[in-house]
Motif scaffolding. Structure first.
Motif, PDB file in Angstrom:
ATOM      1  N   VAL A  17       0.818  -1.218   0.000  1.00 50.30           N
ATOM      2  CA  VAL A  17       0.000   0.000   0.000  1.00 50.30           C
ATOM      3  C   VAL A  17       0.850   1.266   0.000  1.00 50.30           C
ATOM      4  O   VAL A  17       0.357   2.338  -0.318  1.00 50.30           O
ATOM      5  N   ASP A  18       2.119   1.130   0.363  1.00 52.28           N
ATOM      6  CA  ASP A  18       2.980   2.311   0.450  1.00 52.28           C
ATOM      7  C   ASP A  18       4.418   1.906   0.199  1.00 52.28           C
ATOM      8  O   ASP A  18       4.859   0.835   0.649  1.00 52.28           O
ATOM      9  N   GLU A  19       5.143   2.739  -0.529  1.00 51.48           N
ATOM     10  CA  GLU A  19       6.564   2.501  -0.768  1.00 51.48           C
ATOM     11  C   GLU A  19       7.309   3.827  -0.751  1.00 51.48           C
ATOM     12  O   GLU A  19       6.751   4.870  -1.077  1.00 51.48           O
ATOM     13  N   VAL A  20       8.570   3.746  -0.333  1.00 53.95           N
ATOM     14  CA  VAL A  20       9.465   4.896  -0.407  1.00 53.95           C
ATOM     15  C   VAL A  20      10.722   4.433  -1.117  1.00 53.95           C
ATOM     16  O   VAL A  20      11.348   3.456  -0.703  1.00 53.95           O
ATOM     17  N   LEU A  21      11.069   5.114  -2.206  1.00 57.01           N
ATOM     18  CA  LEU A  21      12.289   4.825  -2.944  1.00 57.01           C
ATOM     19  C   LEU A  21      13.335   5.859  -2.553  1.00 57.01           C
ATOM     20  O   LEU A  21      13.118   7.066  -2.732  1.00 57.01           O
ATOM     21  N   TYR A  22      14.436   5.395  -2.001  1.00 62.43           N
ATOM     22  CA  TYR A  22      15.574   6.254  -1.685  1.00 62.43           C
ATOM     23  C   TYR A  22      16.557   6.071  -2.827  1.00 62.43           C
ATOM     24  O   TYR A  22      16.965   4.940  -3.123  1.00 62.43           O
ATOM     25  N   VAL A  23      16.921   7.156  -3.488  1.00 66.33           N
ATOM     26  CA  VAL A  23      17.754   7.064  -4.683  1.00 66.33           C
ATOM     27  C   VAL A  23      18.928   8.030  -4.605  1.00 66.33           C
ATOM     28  O   VAL A  23      18.830   9.113  -4.039  1.00 66.33           O
ATOM     29  N   VAL A  24      20.048   7.606  -5.184  1.00 67.47           N
ATOM     30  CA  VAL A  24      21.247   8.437  -5.184  1.00 67.47           C
ATOM     31  C   VAL A  24      21.179   9.483  -6.299  1.00 67.47           C
ATOM     32  O   VAL A  24      21.708  10.577  -6.149  1.00 67.47           O
ATOM     33  N   ASP A  25      20.520   9.154  -7.405  1.00 62.10           N
ATOM     34  CA  ASP A  25      20.366  10.106  -8.509  1.00 62.10           C
ATOM     35  C   ASP A  25      18.892  10.121  -8.921  1.00 62.10           C
ATOM     36  O   ASP A  25      18.405   9.158  -9.515  1.00 62.10           O
ATOM     37  N   ALA A  26      18.208  11.206  -8.611  1.00 64.85           N
ATOM     38  CA  ALA A  26      16.771  11.289  -8.868  1.00 64.85           C
ATOM     39  C   ALA A  26      16.449  11.235 -10.358  1.00 64.85           C
ATOM     40  O   ALA A  26      15.441  10.638 -10.749  1.00 64.85           O
ATOM     41  N   ASP A  27      17.274  11.825 -11.207  1.00 63.14           N
ATOM     42  CA  ASP A  27      17.004  11.797 -12.645  1.00 63.14           C
ATOM     43  C   ASP A  27      17.084  10.375 -13.192  1.00 63.14           C
ATOM     44  O   ASP A  27      16.208   9.939 -13.948  1.00 63.14           O
ATOM     45  N   ALA A  28      18.122   9.631 -12.811  1.00 61.87           N
ATOM     46  CA  ALA A  28      18.268   8.247 -13.272  1.00 61.87           C
ATOM     47  C   ALA A  28      17.130   7.389 -12.722  1.00 61.87           C
ATOM     48  O   ALA A  28      16.579   6.540 -13.432  1.00 61.87           O
ATOM     49  N   ALA A  29      16.764   7.600 -11.481  1.00 60.82           N
ATOM     50  CA  ALA A  29      15.689   6.821 -10.866  1.00 60.82           C
ATOM     51  C   ALA A  29      14.352   7.155 -11.507  1.00 60.82           C
ATOM     52  O   ALA A  29      13.544   6.259 -11.776  1.00 60.82           O
ATOM     53  N   ASP A  30      14.105   8.415 -11.766  1.00 59.92           N
ATOM     54  CA  ASP A  30      12.853   8.819 -12.395  1.00 59.92           C
ATOM     55  C   ASP A  30      12.742   8.215 -13.792  1.00 59.92           C
ATOM     56  O   ASP A  30      11.669   7.755 -14.197  1.00 59.92           O
ATOM     57  N   ALA A  31      13.846   8.161 -14.522  1.00 58.99           N
ATOM     58  CA  ALA A  31      13.847   7.576 -15.861  1.00 58.99           C
ATOM     59  C   ALA A  31      13.557   6.080 -15.818  1.00 58.99           C
ATOM     60  O   ALA A  31      12.933   5.538 -16.737  1.00 58.99           O
ATOM     61  N   ALA A  32      13.974   5.396 -14.775  1.00 52.97           N
ATOM     62  CA  ALA A  32      13.808   3.942 -14.672  1.00 52.97           C
ATOM     63  C   ALA A  32      12.529   3.528 -13.956  1.00 52.97           C
ATOM     64  O   ALA A  32      11.963   2.470 -14.253  1.00 52.97           O
ATOM     65  N   ALA A  33      12.063   4.329 -13.027  1.00 55.83           N
ATOM     66  CA  ALA A  33      11.004   3.908 -12.109  1.00 55.83           C
ATOM     67  C   ALA A  33       9.690   3.550 -12.777  1.00 55.83           C
ATOM     68  O   ALA A  33       9.054   2.565 -12.399  1.00 55.83           O
ATOM     69  N   GLY A  34       9.253   4.306 -13.738  1.00 52.18           N
ATOM     70  CA  GLY A  34       7.966   4.025 -14.366  1.00 52.18           C
ATOM     71  C   GLY A  34       7.909   2.614 -14.926  1.00 52.18           C
ATOM     72  O   GLY A  34       7.025   1.829 -14.581  1.00 52.18           O
ATOM     73  N   GLU A  35       8.853   2.275 -15.768  1.00 50.60           N
ATOM     74  CA  GLU A  35       8.875   0.944 -16.386  1.00 50.60           C
ATOM     75  C   GLU A  35       9.086  -0.156 -15.351  1.00 50.60           C
ATOM     76  O   GLU A  35       8.374  -1.167 -15.341  1.00 50.60           O
ATOM     77  N   VAL A  36      10.053   0.035 -14.460  1.00 50.57           N
ATOM     78  CA  VAL A  36      10.372  -1.003 -13.483  1.00 50.57           C
ATOM     79  C   VAL A  36       9.213  -1.227 -12.516  1.00 50.57           C
ATOM     80  O   VAL A  36       8.863  -2.368 -12.211  1.00 50.57           O
ATOM     81  N   ARG A  37       8.612  -0.167 -12.025  1.00 50.99           N
ATOM     82  CA  ARG A  37       7.495  -0.309 -11.084  1.00 50.99           C
ATOM     83  C   ARG A  37       6.306  -0.994 -11.737  1.00 50.99           C
ATOM     84  O   ARG A  37       5.679  -1.875 -11.166  1.00 50.99           O
ATOM     85  N   LYS A  38       5.977  -0.600 -12.968  1.00 44.93           N
ATOM     86  CA  LYS A  38       4.857  -1.230 -13.676  1.00 44.93           C
ATOM     87  C   LYS A  38       5.128  -2.707 -13.902  1.00 44.93           C
ATOM     88  O   LYS A  38       4.228  -3.541 -13.781  1.00 44.93           O
ATOM     89  N   GLU A  39       6.364  -3.038 -14.221  1.00 40.26           N
ATOM     90  CA  GLU A  39       6.771  -4.436 -14.387  1.00 40.26           C
ATOM     91  C   GLU A  39       6.639  -5.193 -13.060  1.00 40.26           C
ATOM     92  O   GLU A  39       6.094  -6.295 -13.009  1.00 40.26           O
ATOM     93  N   ALA A  40       7.149  -4.609 -11.991  1.00 40.86           N
ATOM     94  CA  ALA A  40       7.135  -5.274 -10.684  1.00 40.86           C
ATOM     95  C   ALA A  40       5.708  -5.513 -10.197  1.00 40.86           C
ATOM     96  O   ALA A  40       5.387  -6.594  -9.697  1.00 40.86           O
ATOM     97  N   TYR A  41       4.856  -4.510 -10.338  1.00 35.66           N
ATOM     98  CA  TYR A  41       3.480  -4.623  -9.850  1.00 35.66           C
ATOM     99  C   TYR A  41       2.549  -5.293 -10.866  1.00 35.66           C
ATOM    100  O   TYR A  41       1.402  -5.575 -10.549  1.00 35.66           O
ATOM    101  N   GLY A  42       3.064  -5.517 -12.084  1.00 38.86           N
ATOM    102  CA  GLY A  42       2.294  -6.245 -13.079  1.00 38.86           C
ATOM    103  C   GLY A  42       1.084  -5.519 -13.617  1.00 38.86           C
ATOM    104  O   GLY A  42       0.104  -6.142 -14.023  1.00 38.86           O
ATOM    105  N   ARG A  43       1.138  -4.185 -13.622  1.00 37.78           N
ATOM    106  CA  ARG A  43       0.016  -3.410 -14.155  1.00 37.78           C
ATOM    107  C   ARG A  43       0.501  -2.018 -14.560  1.00 37.78           C
ATOM    108  O   ARG A  43       1.510  -1.540 -14.032  1.00 37.78           O
ATOM    109  N   PRO A  44      -0.219  -1.356 -15.478  1.00 33.92           N
ATOM    110  CA  PRO A  44       0.215  -0.042 -15.955  1.00 33.92           C
ATOM    111  C   PRO A  44      -0.021   1.090 -14.964  1.00 33.92           C
ATOM    112  O   PRO A  44       0.480   2.196 -15.155  1.00 33.92           O
TER     113      PRO A  44
END
Length: 143
Positions: free
Chosen positions: A87-114
């Motif tokens: 129900v809740d997650e916090v992503l701690y990232v060293v580079d916000a730009d790199a994480a923002d570029a990756a997070a959409g695809e990776v999160r959708k893949e992990a949670y199995g939905r768009p």
């Protein structure tokens, strides 16, 4: 009557050295400690660092993120849960730009939905527990 608490760990050295468990279930809530990119005692897709320990390339952000979710799924399964229960997650990232570029695809893949049905916060930080880490993900699940 005291509430039954269940804890889970991976058995890696840093759990003992720091003094914590990877997950705690209290009632119908499971709290996962920040998950990092490791498989057993080995870091997965460690970031290259210079002699001072500073990251020189953030290209492994997505790979580390995937491993964090994989580890979280492993822990949740021990409680009879899945990432669908998060129900809740916090992503701690060293580079916000790199994480923002990756997070959409990776999160959708992990949670199995768009449209992952989870509250999410991303926080930039100068460093994580090991210099080679780019991402740490803390999650809360409800059973």
């Amino acid at each position: 009557m005291a509430e039954k608490v269940q804890v889970e760990s991976f058995g890696v050295d840093w759990e003992k050295n720091y003094g914590y468990v990877q997950a705690v279930r209290s009632g119908d809530t499971v709290h996962l400690s920040g998950q990092v990119a490791h498989d057993g005692p080995n870091l997965v897709a460690p970031a290259p660092v210079d002699d001072s320990g500073k990251v020189t390339d953030f290209g492994n952000t997505a790979a580390q993120m995937r491993q964090c979710y994989k580890n979280a799924a492993t822990l949740l399964a021990r409680f009879g849960a899945t990432l669908d229960d998060v129900v809740d997650e916090v992503l701690y990232v060293v580079d916000a730009d790199a994480a923002d570029a990756a997070a959409g695809e990776v999160r959708k893949e992990a949670y199995g939905r768009p449209d992952p049905q989870v509250a999410s916060t991303m926080i930039g930080t100068p460093r994580l527990a090991f210099p080679e880490l780019l991402v740490e993900i803390k999650l809360v699940a409800r059973l």
